[in-house]
Design a protein around this motif. Structure first.
Motif, PDB file in Angstrom:
ATOM      1  N   ARG A  57       7.901 -17.402   4.005  1.00 13.52           N
ATOM      2  CA  ARG A  57       8.494 -16.798   5.207  1.00 13.52           C
ATOM      3  C   ARG A  57       8.606 -15.288   5.079  1.00 13.52           C
ATOM      4  O   ARG A  57       8.229 -14.540   5.982  1.00 13.52           O
ATOM      5  N   GLU A  58       9.152 -14.816   3.941  1.00 11.58           N
ATOM      6  CA  GLU A  58       9.360 -13.375   3.755  1.00 11.58           C
ATOM      7  C   GLU A  58       8.041 -12.617   3.738  1.00 11.58           C
ATOM      8  O   GLU A  58       7.914 -11.564   4.364  1.00 11.58           O
ATOM      9  N   LEU A  59       7.053 -13.143   3.030  1.00 10.47           N
ATOM     10  CA  LEU A  59       5.758 -12.467   2.955  1.00 10.47           C
ATOM     11  C   LEU A  59       5.076 -12.426   4.312  1.00 10.47           C
ATOM     12  O   LEU A  59       4.458 -11.431   4.687  1.00 10.47           O
ATOM     13  N   THR A  60       5.200 -13.523   5.067  1.00  9.33           N
ATOM     14  CA  THR A  60       4.590 -13.589   6.390  1.00  9.33           C
ATOM     15  C   THR A  60       5.287 -12.625   7.346  1.00  9.33           C
ATOM     16  O   THR A  60       4.623 -11.865   8.057  1.00  9.33           O
ATOM     17  N   ARG A  61       6.608 -12.648   7.354  1.00  4.59           N
ATOM     18  CA  ARG A  61       7.357 -11.776   8.281  1.00  4.59           C
ATOM     19  C   ARG A  61       7.113 -10.301   8.019  1.00  4.59           C
ATOM     20  O   ARG A  61       7.077  -9.501   8.947  1.00  4.59           O
ATOM     21  N   THR A  62       6.941  -9.919   6.750  1.00  4.82           N
ATOM     22  CA  THR A  62       6.732  -8.501   6.413  1.00  4.82           C
ATOM     23  C   THR A  62       5.257  -8.118   6.397  1.00  4.82           C
ATOM     24  O   THR A  62       4.933  -6.972   6.132  1.00  4.82           O
ATOM     25  N   ARG A  63       4.373  -9.104   6.663  1.00  4.93           N
ATOM     26  CA  ARG A  63       2.923  -8.862   6.640  1.00  4.93           C
ATOM     27  C   ARG A  63       2.513  -8.215   5.316  1.00  4.93           C
ATOM     28  O   ARG A  63       1.748  -7.268   5.274  1.00  4.93           O
ATOM     29  N   ALA A  64       3.052  -8.750   4.245  1.00  2.87           N
ATOM     30  CA  ALA A  64       2.804  -8.193   2.912  1.00  2.87           C
ATOM     31  C   ALA A  64       1.318  -8.268   2.557  1.00  2.87           C
ATOM     32  O   ALA A  64       0.584  -9.111   3.064  1.00  2.87           O
ATOM     33  N   SER A  65       0.918  -7.383   1.680  1.00  7.36           N
ATOM     34  CA  SER A  65      -0.452  -7.441   1.167  1.00  7.36           C
ATOM     35  C   SER A  65      -0.521  -8.546   0.112  1.00  7.36           C
ATOM     36  O   SER A  65       0.511  -8.981  -0.411  1.00  7.36           O
ATOM     37  N   LEU A  66      -1.719  -8.965  -0.214  1.00  6.59           N
ATOM     38  CA  LEU A  66      -1.880  -9.988  -1.247  1.00  6.59           C
ATOM     39  C   LEU A  66      -1.365  -9.458  -2.579  1.00  6.59           C
ATOM     40  O   LEU A  66      -0.742 -10.186  -3.355  1.00  6.59           O
ATOM     41  N   ARG A  67      -1.580  -8.193  -2.838  1.00  7.52           N
ATOM     42  CA  ARG A  67      -1.098  -7.563  -4.080  1.00  7.52           C
ATOM     43  C   ARG A  67       0.421  -7.677  -4.192  1.00  7.52           C
ATOM     44  O   ARG A  67       0.957  -8.086  -5.219  1.00  7.52           O
ATOM     45  N   ASP A  68       1.122  -7.337  -3.105  1.00  9.57           N
ATOM     46  CA  ASP A  68       2.585  -7.447  -3.106  1.00  9.57           C
ATOM     47  C   ASP A  68       3.025  -8.904  -3.226  1.00  9.57           C
ATOM     48  O   ASP A  68       3.997  -9.216  -3.916  1.00  9.57           O
ATOM     49  N   GLU A  94      -0.804  -5.495 -12.679  1.00  5.86           N
ATOM     50  CA  GLU A  94       0.028  -4.549 -11.931  1.00  5.86           C
ATOM     51  C   GLU A  94      -0.707  -3.210 -11.850  1.00  5.86           C
ATOM     52  O   GLU A  94      -1.072  -2.629 -12.865  1.00  5.86           O
ATOM     53  N   VAL A  95      -0.947  -2.732 -10.645  1.00  5.31           N
ATOM     54  CA  VAL A  95      -1.616  -1.462 -10.418  1.00  5.31           C
ATOM     55  C   VAL A  95      -0.568  -0.490  -9.894  1.00  5.31           C
ATOM     56  O   VAL A  95       0.106  -0.760  -8.910  1.00  5.31           O
ATOM     57  N   ASP A 136      -6.792  -3.122   4.364  1.00  5.35           N
ATOM     58  CA  ASP A 136      -7.949  -3.764   3.731  1.00  5.35           C
ATOM     59  C   ASP A 136      -8.540  -2.843   2.662  1.00  5.35           C
ATOM     60  O   ASP A 136      -8.917  -3.293   1.582  1.00  5.35           O
ATOM     61  N   PHE A 137      -8.636  -1.550   2.990  1.00  4.44           N
ATOM     62  CA  PHE A 137      -9.180  -0.580   2.047  1.00  4.44           C
ATOM     63  C   PHE A 137      -8.285  -0.497   0.808  1.00  4.44           C
ATOM     64  O   PHE A 137      -8.778  -0.486  -0.318  1.00  4.44           O
ATOM     65  N   ALA A 138      -6.970  -0.472   1.016  1.00  2.97           N
ATOM     66  CA  ALA A 138      -6.035  -0.425  -0.121  1.00  2.97           C
ATOM     67  C   ALA A 138      -6.190  -1.666  -0.994  1.00  2.97           C
ATOM     68  O   ALA A 138      -6.190  -1.569  -2.228  1.00  2.97           O
ATOM     69  N   ASP A 139      -6.361  -2.844  -0.365  1.00  2.00           N
ATOM     70  CA  ASP A 139      -6.564  -4.073  -1.135  1.00  2.00           C
ATOM     71  C   ASP A 139      -7.879  -4.032  -1.905  1.00  2.00           C
ATOM     72  O   ASP A 139      -7.942  -4.465  -3.059  1.00  2.00           O
ATOM     73  N   LEU A 140      -8.933  -3.510  -1.280  1.00  2.00           N
ATOM     74  CA  LEU A 140     -10.235  -3.369  -1.949  1.00  2.00           C
ATOM     75  C   LEU A 140     -10.119  -2.486  -3.183  1.00  2.00           C
ATOM     76  O   LEU A 140     -10.596  -2.846  -4.261  1.00  2.00           O
ATOM     77  N   VAL A 141      -9.458  -1.348  -3.030  1.00  2.00           N
ATOM     78  CA  VAL A 141      -9.307  -0.422  -4.160  1.00  2.00           C
ATOM     79  C   VAL A 141      -8.406  -1.019  -5.237  1.00  2.00           C
ATOM     80  O   VAL A 141      -8.710  -0.934  -6.424  1.00  2.00           O
ATOM     81  N   ALA A 142      -7.324  -1.663  -4.835  1.00  2.00           N
ATOM     82  CA  ALA A 142      -6.415  -2.293  -5.821  1.00  2.00           C
ATOM     83  C   ALA A 142      -7.153  -3.381  -6.606  1.00  2.00           C
ATOM     84  O   ALA A 142      -6.987  -3.481  -7.816  1.00  2.00           O
ATOM     85  N   HIS A 143      -7.978  -4.152  -5.917  1.00  2.00           N
ATOM     86  CA  HIS A 143      -8.754  -5.187  -6.604  1.00  2.00           C
ATOM     87  C   HIS A 143      -9.731  -4.557  -7.587  1.00  2.00           C
ATOM     88  O   HIS A 143      -9.874  -5.044  -8.721  1.00  2.00           O
ATOM     89  N   THR A 144     -10.384  -3.481  -7.172  1.00  2.97           N
ATOM     90  CA  THR A 144     -11.328  -2.788  -8.055  1.00  2.97           C
ATOM     91  C   THR A 144     -10.627  -2.279  -9.299  1.00  2.97           C
ATOM     92  O   THR A 144     -11.130  -2.435 -10.411  1.00  2.97           O
ATOM     93  N   VAL A 145      -9.446  -1.696  -9.129  1.00  2.60           N
ATOM     94  CA  VAL A 145      -8.689  -1.183 -10.281  1.00  2.60           C
ATOM     95  C   VAL A 145      -8.258  -2.336 -11.183  1.00  2.60           C
ATOM     96  O   VAL A 145      -8.367  -2.259 -12.403  1.00  2.60           O
ATOM     97  N   ALA A 146      -7.805  -3.436 -10.581  1.00  2.00           N
ATOM     98  CA  ALA A 146      -7.352  -4.582 -11.380  1.00  2.00           C
ATOM     99  C   ALA A 146      -8.502  -5.162 -12.191  1.00  2.00           C
ATOM    100  O   ALA A 146      -8.335  -5.519 -13.361  1.00  2.00           O
ATOM    101  N   VAL A 147      -9.690  -5.235 -11.591  1.00  2.00           N
ATOM    102  CA  VAL A 147     -10.859  -5.756 -12.305  1.00  2.00           C
ATOM    103  C   VAL A 147     -11.187  -4.849 -13.461  1.00  2.00           C
ATOM    104  O   VAL A 147     -11.446  -5.267 -14.575  1.00  2.00           O
TER     105      VAL A 147
END
Length: 191
Positions: free
Chosen positions: A17-28, A142-143, A180-191
């Motif tokens: 519920r909390e993640l959906t209501r706040t439209r959190a990113s997958l990273r968060d 954690e990035v 989406d761009f932030a998620d792409l970059v965060a994924h790249t850094v995590a990899v």
């Protein structure tokens, strides 16, 4: 009957519920999921984030494993599309690109790119991508904001996106949002 701890189910629903209501990113969301993973490691909690293209709504599912299968705890606030309809395939989702008046379907594109299946580098990259995705789900990295900003700056420089207008145009051409761009970059850094 579920063998899962009722307290886990309650916390999973609260988190969804909390993640959906706040439209959190997958990273968060992955960061917030860590407490469930710590308290109930046997349930192997995982998270699925879905953004529905038809209405822009965001929904989260928390997946919990038990001996007989997997339980999905999902939440879709009104008036968002309820979970049974999320992911319903529309005819247009088979469309890949329009060339003049002709629409190229995904299956046609895959057939045209059939030669790639014999390219060792392409196959290795696909396998590596799957292995890395699975590993990052099990062990999120954690990035920091500084790492994210440095990587975003480097990515934009590498693509020649040297001002806000060129970056916005590049994102629009690819149908990507700033998130989406932030998620792409965060994924790249995590990899």
């Amino acid at each position: 009957m579920s063998t899962l701890d009722p307290a886990l189910l309650d916390e999973a629903l609260t988190l969804a519920r909390e993640l959906t209501r706040t439209r959190a990113s997958l990273r968060d969301g992955q960061h917030r999921l860590a407490s469930l993973r710590h308290r109930w490691p046997q349930a192997d909690p995982a998270l699925v984030r879905d953004e529905e293209s038809s209405d822009g709504s965001v929904s989260f599912d928390v997946l919990l494993r038990e001996p007989a299968g997997t339980v999905s705890v999902a939440y879709s606030p009104a008036p968002a599309l309820p979970w049974p309809l999320r992911g319903a395939i529309r005819h247009s989702e088979h469309h890949l690109v329009r060339v003049g008046t002709r629409t190229l379907l995904v299956g046609e594109a895959l057939a045209a790119l059939d030669f790639l299946w014999y390219d060792h580098d392409v196959l290795a990259r696909l396998v590596d991508t799957g292995v890395l995705a699975a590993e990052l789900e099990l062990h999120p990295v954690e990035v920091t904001d500084d790492e994210l900003q440095a990587a975003a700056d480097a990515y934009r420089r590498a693509k020649g996106l040297l001002d806000p207008a060129s970056t916005a145009r590049w994102l629009a051409e690819r149908g990507l949002s700033a998130a989406d761009f932030a998620d792409l970059v965060a994924h790249t850094v995590a990899v």
